[in-house]
Enzyme design. Structure first.
Site, PDB file in Angstrom:
ATOM      1  N   ARG A  15       0.735  -1.322  -0.051  1.00  0.00           N
ATOM      2  CA  ARG A  15      -0.093  -0.094  -0.175  1.00  0.00           C
ATOM      3  C   ARG A  15       1.020   1.191   0.067  1.00  0.00           C
ATOM      4  O   ARG A  15       2.105   1.081   0.282  1.00  0.00           O
ATOM      5  CB  ARG A  15      -0.811   0.120   1.099  1.00  0.00           C
ATOM      6  CG  ARG A  15      -2.063  -1.075   1.132  1.00  0.00           C
ATOM      7  CD  ARG A  15      -2.938  -1.192   2.528  1.00  0.00           C
ATOM      8  NE  ARG A  15      -2.123  -1.800   3.639  1.00  0.00           N
ATOM      9  CZ  ARG A  15      -2.409  -1.687   4.779  1.00  0.00           C
ATOM     10  NH1 ARG A  15      -3.765  -1.222   5.318  1.00  0.00           N
ATOM     11  NH2 ARG A  15      -1.512  -2.286   5.741  1.00  0.00           N
ATOM     12  N   LYS A  75       1.677   2.036   7.299  1.00  0.00           N
ATOM     13  CA  LYS A  75       2.265   1.391   8.483  1.00  0.00           C
ATOM     14  C   LYS A  75       3.417   1.796   9.350  1.00  0.00           C
ATOM     15  O   LYS A  75       4.073   3.017   8.782  1.00  0.00           O
ATOM     16  CB  LYS A  75       2.846  -0.059   8.154  1.00  0.00           C
ATOM     17  CG  LYS A  75       1.673  -0.944   7.573  1.00  0.00           C
ATOM     18  CD  LYS A  75       0.639  -1.166   8.626  1.00  0.00           C
ATOM     19  CE  LYS A  75       0.775  -2.119   9.508  1.00  0.00           C
ATOM     20  NZ  LYS A  75      -0.066  -2.315  10.776  1.00  0.00           N
ATOM     21  N   TYR A  94      -0.651   4.513  10.644  1.00  0.00           N
ATOM     22  CA  TYR A  94      -1.064   3.328  11.551  1.00  0.00           C
ATOM     23  C   TYR A  94       0.322   3.090  12.518  1.00  0.00           C
ATOM     24  O   TYR A  94       1.388   3.109  12.086  1.00  0.00           O
ATOM     25  CB  TYR A  94      -1.339   2.196  11.048  1.00  0.00           C
ATOM     26  CG  TYR A  94      -2.742   1.894  10.379  1.00  0.00           C
ATOM     27  CD1 TYR A  94      -4.017   2.515  11.089  1.00  0.00           C
ATOM     28  CD2 TYR A  94      -2.849   1.882   8.899  1.00  0.00           C
ATOM     29  CE1 TYR A  94      -5.209   2.485  10.628  1.00  0.00           C
ATOM     30  CE2 TYR A  94      -4.252   1.769   8.212  1.00  0.00           C
ATOM     31  CZ  TYR A  94      -5.381   2.322   9.243  1.00  0.00           C
ATOM     32  OH  TYR A  94      -6.628   2.129   8.546  1.00  0.00           O
ATOM     33  N   HIS A  96      -0.200   1.625  16.084  1.00  0.00           N
ATOM     34  CA  HIS A  96      -0.399   0.433  16.968  1.00  0.00           C
ATOM     35  C   HIS A  96       0.610   0.323  17.947  1.00  0.00           C
ATOM     36  O   HIS A  96       1.231  -0.733  18.318  1.00  0.00           O
ATOM     37  CB  HIS A  96      -0.544  -0.820  16.037  1.00  0.00           C
ATOM     38  CG  HIS A  96      -1.781  -0.920  14.975  1.00  0.00           C
ATOM     39  ND1 HIS A  96      -2.995  -0.966  15.438  1.00  0.00           N
ATOM     40  CD2 HIS A  96      -1.587  -0.842  13.949  1.00  0.00           C
ATOM     41  CE1 HIS A  96      -3.739  -1.049  14.447  1.00  0.00           C
ATOM     42  NE2 HIS A  96      -3.000  -0.816  13.385  1.00  0.00           N
ATOM     43  N   GLU A 118      -5.338   4.994  13.661  1.00  0.00           N
ATOM     44  CA  GLU A 118      -6.212   4.006  14.412  1.00  0.00           C
ATOM     45  C   GLU A 118      -7.179   4.888  15.555  1.00  0.00           C
ATOM     46  O   GLU A 118      -8.016   4.385  16.012  1.00  0.00           O
ATOM     47  CB  GLU A 118      -5.826   2.775  14.665  1.00  0.00           C
ATOM     48  CG  GLU A 118      -4.777   2.748  15.870  1.00  0.00           C
ATOM     49  CD  GLU A 118      -3.076   3.207  15.369  1.00  0.00           C
ATOM     50  OE1 GLU A 118      -2.379   2.839  16.365  1.00  0.00           O
ATOM     51  OE2 GLU A 118      -3.037   3.545  14.246  1.00  0.00           O
ATOM     52  N   SER A 220     -20.140 -12.921  25.400  1.00  0.00           N
ATOM     53  CA  SER A 220     -18.840 -13.455  25.542  1.00  0.00           C
ATOM     54  C   SER A 220     -18.545 -13.561  27.022  1.00  0.00           C
ATOM     55  O   SER A 220     -18.924 -12.557  27.868  1.00  0.00           O
ATOM     56  CB  SER A 220     -17.926 -12.528  24.829  1.00  0.00           C
ATOM     57  OG  SER A 220     -16.667 -13.274  25.161  1.00  0.00           O
ATOM     58  N   VAL A 239     -10.964  -8.580  18.338  1.00  0.00           N
ATOM     59  CA  VAL A 239     -11.169  -8.107  19.707  1.00  0.00           C
ATOM     60  C   VAL A 239     -10.228  -6.535  19.564  1.00  0.00           C
ATOM     61  O   VAL A 239      -9.215  -6.683  19.384  1.00  0.00           O
ATOM     62  CB  VAL A 239     -10.741  -8.686  20.826  1.00  0.00           C
ATOM     63  CG1 VAL A 239     -10.948  -8.179  22.033  1.00  0.00           C
ATOM     64  CG2 VAL A 239     -11.490 -10.259  20.671  1.00  0.00           C
ATOM     65  N   VAL A 267      -6.988 -11.337  13.980  1.00  0.00           N
ATOM     66  CA  VAL A 267      -7.063  -9.794  13.262  1.00  0.00           C
ATOM     67  C   VAL A 267      -6.551  -9.076  14.285  1.00  0.00           C
ATOM     68  O   VAL A 267      -6.055  -7.813  14.025  1.00  0.00           O
ATOM     69  CB  VAL A 267      -8.172  -9.721  12.456  1.00  0.00           C
ATOM     70  CG1 VAL A 267      -8.215  -8.152  11.866  1.00  0.00           C
ATOM     71  CG2 VAL A 267      -8.848 -10.591  11.674  1.00  0.00           C
ATOM     72  N   ILE A 269      -3.873  -8.939  16.054  1.00  0.00           N
ATOM     73  CA  ILE A 269      -2.500  -9.193  16.216  1.00  0.00           C
ATOM     74  C   ILE A 269      -1.851  -7.914  16.177  1.00  0.00           C
ATOM     75  O   ILE A 269      -0.775  -7.615  16.703  1.00  0.00           O
ATOM     76  CB  ILE A 269      -2.083 -10.086  15.255  1.00  0.00           C
ATOM     77  CG1 ILE A 269      -0.505 -10.701  15.421  1.00  0.00           C
ATOM     78  CG2 ILE A 269      -2.007  -9.905  13.762  1.00  0.00           C
ATOM     79  CD1 ILE A 269      -0.375 -11.436  16.910  1.00  0.00           C
ATOM     80  N   ASP A 270      -2.286  -6.794  15.547  1.00  0.00           N
ATOM     81  CA  ASP A 270      -1.906  -5.460  15.273  1.00  0.00           C
ATOM     82  C   ASP A 270      -1.730  -4.757  16.650  1.00  0.00           C
ATOM     83  O   ASP A 270      -0.705  -4.186  16.785  1.00  0.00           O
ATOM     84  CB  ASP A 270      -2.575  -4.629  14.441  1.00  0.00           C
ATOM     85  CG  ASP A 270      -2.513  -4.734  12.861  1.00  0.00           C
ATOM     86  OD1 ASP A 270      -1.221  -5.087  12.647  1.00  0.00           O
ATOM     87  OD2 ASP A 270      -3.211  -4.247  12.082  1.00  0.00           O
ATOM     88  N   ASN A 300      -0.349  -6.957   8.991  1.00  0.00           N
ATOM     89  CA  ASN A 300      -0.861  -6.234   8.008  1.00  0.00           C
ATOM     90  C   ASN A 300      -1.391  -6.781   6.908  1.00  0.00           C
ATOM     91  O   ASN A 300      -1.286  -6.527   5.762  1.00  0.00           O
ATOM     92  CB  ASN A 300       0.332  -5.208   7.404  1.00  0.00           C
ATOM     93  CG  ASN A 300       1.363  -5.988   6.681  1.00  0.00           C
ATOM     94  OD1 ASN A 300       1.532  -7.319   6.948  1.00  0.00           O
ATOM     95  ND2 ASN A 300       2.123  -5.746   5.612  1.00  0.00           N
TER      96      ASN A 300
END
Length: 372
Positions: A15, A75, A94, A96, A118, A220, A239, A267, A269-270, A300
């Site tokens: 990207r 990123k 991003y 994170h 984010e 949950s 989550v 997902v 994991i970021d 990513n």
């Protein structure tokens, strides 16, 4: 202002942070745009297209990083880029940070201003720059999970939709936001048996109603998650606690209970991952097997579909990039609380917030956020 974008260095990341259209919009406002040669090639944007837009293409990343006031990326900086961080530079990408203490420390010590896509948050709580990539990641998680269940490979060799006389596969989705919704939609199309789990009862009610009762929903809790994961064919972990590291809602025994050849796509994991068995992977080596379960934990994921992802992402980020350039960084942060919410480092300090709490690091209050 001088605005720049560079070729991403993260594994498998094709990207680009600024398209030729975005560059043209900035040029029309009187700004100078620098683009590292080849930065847009992976997402279908040639150097010639940037030149036609009014940008200046330069041969090296060093020239972009070293001369621009604002760097627009996709990123977070990788270690080879840390040396470019400096006072007077603003980085918009991003980040994170909750998953990377080293990067957090380097950014704070560098004196650079860092603003995280984010964490841009509107008054209604929505995350407009995370949403488009969450939709991409959710769709991809469903597609990838279905593929990894097939042979050749360590998956158990199961077709999620089943056929006449054979029941469909069981899919458990943890989370109820954009990622989970997109994943559930794809899984519903594949005719899998889907259970969406979340603590947010209002979101579960929304999904139940809007999907016409074609998915199951469950509030949950540790016991409920353990019950649903036992024997499941595919788990998609989506989550999110904005700014914080993802909570470990899936334990190692829960993963083991899924059985040999099951698949887990994390997902989250970021932000560090939502399973005790999750660890970051890359597009060049995306999977590993632990407790007999195939894990896909690429940090990513949307980078695998760079043309779609770049178009979706830059459409969302461009108004904020224009504001930063037109009003100056401090002016834009003062004018737009949504953007100010995303300020992560400023003038050599970590800004108070979830990352500081998670790492136990010293931080300062956000100077652009007053009382609502």
């Amino acid at each position: 202002m001088r605005v720049g974008t560079v070729r991403e260095r993260k594994d498998g990341e094709l990207r680009v942070g600024l398209t030729p259209e975005g560059a043209h919009a900035l040029v029309l406002h009187g700004h100078e745009v620098l683009v590292e040669s080849g930065a847009g090639a992976g997402s279908g944007h040639s150097d010639a297209a940037y030149i036609a837009s009014g940008a200046r293409v330069v041969p090296t990343a060093e020239e972009v990083w070293g001369t621009c006031d604002l760097i627009v990326k996709v990123k977070e900086p990788v270690p080879e880029e840390y040396r470019f961080l400096r006072p007077g530079l603003t980085l918009f990408t991003y980040l994170h940070l909750a998953a990377d203490r080293t990067l957090t420390e380097r950014l704070a010590a560098s004196g650079a201003t860092a603003i995280a896509y984010e964490l841009v948050r509107k008054a209604d709580g929505s995350l407009p720059l995370l949403a488009p990539m969450s939709q991409v990641a959710g769709r991809m998680a469903a597609e990838i999970g279905a593929h990894l269940l097939k042979h050749p490979g360590p998956g158990r060799g199961k077709l999620l939709g089943g056929v006449a006389g054979v029941p469909p596969g069981r899919v458990v989705i943890l989370g109820s936001g954009q990622v989970a919704t997109a994943a559930a939609r794809v899984m519903m199309g594949l005719e899998a048996r889907v259970m969406v789990m979340s603590r947010d009862l209002s979101r579960l009610a929304y999904l139940q109603e809007n999907f016409g009762g074609r998915i199951g929903t469950r509030v949950s809790s540790p016991q409920a998650v353990a019950e649903e994961l036992a024997g499941a064919d595919l788990a998609i972990l989506a989550v999110l606690v904005p700014g914080h590291a993802a909570p470990k809602v899936v334990t190692r025994p829960m993963v083991r209970s899924m059985g040999e050849g099951a698949v887990l796509v994390d997902v989250s994991i970021d932000q560090g991952g939502a399973s005790e068995t999750s660890r970051p992977t890359s597009h060049s080596a995306p999977t590993y097997v632990e407790e007999g379960v195939v894990h896909y934990c690429v940090t990513n994921m949307p980078g695998a579909v760079p043309q779609t992802s770049t178009q979706a992402l830059t459409s969302a980020t461009l108004p904020y990039v224009e504001a930063l350039a037109n009003y100056g960084v401090e002016g834009a942060l003062a004018r737009d609380r949504a953007l100010a919410e995303a300020l992560s480092t400023y003038r050599g300090a970590l800004i108070a917030g979830p990352v500081a709490e998670d790492f136990g690091m010293e931080a300062v209050p956000n100077p652009f956020l007053g009382e609502r």
